[in-house]
Design a protein around this motif. Structure first.
Motif, short mmCIF file in Angstrom:
data_model
loop_
_atom_site.label_atom_id
_atom_site.label_comp_id
_atom_site.label_asym_id
_atom_site.label_seq_id
_atom_site.Cartn_x
_atom_site.Cartn_y
_atom_site.Cartn_z
N ASN A 18 9.60 13.09 -14.87
CA ASN A 18 10.74 12.39 -15.45
C ASN A 18 10.51 12.19 -16.94
O ASN A 18 9.37 12.12 -17.38
CB ASN A 18 10.90 11.02 -14.78
CG ASN A 18 11.46 11.15 -13.38
OD1 ASN A 18 10.78 11.69 -12.51
ND2 ASN A 18 12.67 10.70 -13.18
N CYS A 19 11.59 12.12 -17.66
CA CYS A 19 11.52 11.86 -19.10
C CYS A 19 10.79 10.53 -19.31
O CYS A 19 11.15 9.52 -18.71
CB CYS A 19 12.93 11.79 -19.67
SG CYS A 19 12.97 11.23 -21.38
N LEU A 20 9.76 10.54 -20.16
CA LEU A 20 8.97 9.33 -20.38
C LEU A 20 9.62 8.38 -21.38
O LEU A 20 9.07 7.35 -21.72
CB LEU A 20 7.54 9.70 -20.79
CG LEU A 20 6.71 10.32 -19.65
CD1 LEU A 20 5.37 10.83 -20.15
CD2 LEU A 20 6.51 9.34 -18.50
N ALA A 21 10.83 8.73 -21.80
CA ALA A 21 11.60 7.81 -22.65
C ALA A 21 12.72 7.15 -21.86
O ALA A 21 12.88 5.94 -21.87
CB ALA A 21 12.15 8.53 -23.87
N CYS A 22 13.51 7.96 -21.13
CA CYS A 22 14.68 7.40 -20.45
C CYS A 22 14.56 7.41 -18.93
O CYS A 22 15.36 6.77 -18.25
CB CYS A 22 15.95 8.14 -20.87
SG CYS A 22 16.09 9.80 -20.17
N GLY A 23 13.60 8.12 -18.39
CA GLY A 23 13.39 8.12 -16.95
C GLY A 23 14.18 9.17 -16.18
O GLY A 23 13.96 9.35 -14.98
N ILE A 33 9.62 14.57 -22.67
CA ILE A 33 10.91 13.88 -22.83
C ILE A 33 12.05 14.89 -22.73
O ILE A 33 11.87 16.08 -23.00
CB ILE A 33 11.02 13.06 -24.13
CG1 ILE A 33 10.97 13.95 -25.37
CG2 ILE A 33 9.94 11.99 -24.22
CD1 ILE A 33 11.22 13.19 -26.66
N CYS A 34 13.21 14.40 -22.34
CA CYS A 34 14.35 15.30 -22.17
C CYS A 34 14.93 15.70 -23.53
O CYS A 34 14.65 15.06 -24.54
CB CYS A 34 15.41 14.66 -21.28
SG CYS A 34 16.27 13.26 -22.03
N LEU A 35 15.72 16.74 -23.53
CA LEU A 35 16.30 17.25 -24.77
C LEU A 35 17.13 16.19 -25.49
O LEU A 35 17.08 16.06 -26.71
CB LEU A 35 17.19 18.46 -24.48
CG LEU A 35 16.49 19.81 -24.43
CD1 LEU A 35 17.49 20.91 -24.09
CD2 LEU A 35 15.80 20.12 -25.76
N GLU A 36 17.87 15.43 -24.68
CA GLU A 36 18.72 14.41 -25.29
C GLU A 36 17.89 13.34 -26.01
O GLU A 36 18.20 12.95 -27.13
CB GLU A 36 19.61 13.77 -24.21
CG GLU A 36 20.75 12.97 -24.82
CD GLU A 36 21.60 12.27 -23.77
OE1 GLU A 36 21.55 12.66 -22.58
OE2 GLU A 36 22.31 11.33 -24.15
N CYS A 37 16.82 12.88 -25.33
CA CYS A 37 15.95 11.88 -25.98
C CYS A 37 15.28 12.46 -27.21
O CYS A 37 15.14 11.76 -28.23
CB CYS A 37 14.91 11.37 -24.99
SG CYS A 37 15.60 10.17 -23.83
N ASN A 38 14.85 13.71 -27.11
CA ASN A 38 14.23 14.36 -28.28
C ASN A 38 15.21 14.36 -29.46
O ASN A 38 14.87 13.98 -30.57
CB ASN A 38 13.84 15.80 -27.90
CG ASN A 38 13.02 16.47 -28.99
OD1 ASN A 38 13.17 16.15 -30.17
ND2 ASN A 38 12.17 17.41 -28.61
ZN LIG Z 1 15.22 11.18 -21.81
#
Ligand SMILES: [Zn+2]
Length: 232
Positions: A18-23, A33-38
């Motif tokens: 899972n994305c370690l920023a948004c889950g 982290i996911c592309l969106e969070c990046n």
């Molecule tokens: Zn994310």
């Protein structure tokens, strides 16, 4: 709250990536982290400017060649989540990943072109033993991978245990850290431009004390970078 935590943990059990920023679950090609969070990381862009709010923190205190932070520390936001995952949940991949991104950005700046080696701010051995690693060393390793400069993490050392800094005044914090760092091998650092690395910049007292120590060595220059900047 507890229930929410429990559900999150359960989800992680079934969906470990899972994305370690948004889950959110990561899709293929995404790591850490996911592309969106990046895309949404609150980058400061300060590394391209000699005069910036980070450099200003050290003015009149210690001579930093250059200073910057990669991200704004948005309280309650994704950056806080990322740093929490790195420091308290042992997710070293966060430090490596963000360190690499940061190093890539620093490679675009002339201010960091003459860096010879990277030194993480040392943790007290007791704390490092409790945590199992030094988060600043992990970030330094990410920077090193992108910048192709070595990490030296056994030369600048912490000599005594300092108590928690959070409730102390700025002067007290400085009193607390000014004599706690030592150099093991002076010759290794002579004439070098050192990049000093920490996770979050707050008052800058620790970085100031480390830089003072390094600047006692002949012909050294010190620049400093932190992953995040918590505006006071
Ligand atoms: Zn994310």
């Amino acid at each position: 709250m507890l229930q929410k935590l429990w559900i999150t943990d359960l989800l992680k059990l079934f969906f470990p990536n899972n994305c370690l920023a948004c889950g959110q679950a990561l899709v293929r090609q995404e790591e850490v982290i996911c592309l969106e969070c990046n895309f949404k990381l609150p980058r400061t862009g300060f590394h391209l400017h000699e005069e910036n709010p980070i450099a200003r923190v050290f003015w009149g205190r210690v001579n930093m060649e250059a200073a910057t932070s990669f991200l704004f520390f948005n309280k309650g936001g994704n950056v806080q989540q990322l740093i929490h995952n790195l420091k308290y949940r042992g997710k070293k991949s966060v430090g490596i990943y963000l360190g690499k991104l940061f190093g890539g950005a620093l490679n675009e700046s002339v201010l960091y072109a003459s860096i010879d080696l990277i030194i993480p701010v040392p943790l007290h051995p007791k704390k490092q033993h409790q945590r199992g690693f030094n988060q600043s060393t992990v970030i330094a390793e990410g920077l090193s991978a992108a910048m192709k400069k070595p990490v030296v993490d056994d030369n600048l050392i912490r000599l005594v245990h300092t108590s928690s800094q959070t409730k102390k005044s700025r002067y007290k914090r400085w009193e607390n850290v000014k004599d706690v760092f030592g150099i093991v091998r002076t010759y290794e650092l002579e004439g070098k431009h050192i990049l000093l690395v920490d996770d979050v910049l707050t008052t800058g007292a620790t970085l100031e004390a480390c830089a003072q120590k390094l600047l006692e060595i002949e012909d050294t220059k010190v620049s400093t970078v932190t992953l995040a900047y918590a505006q006071a």
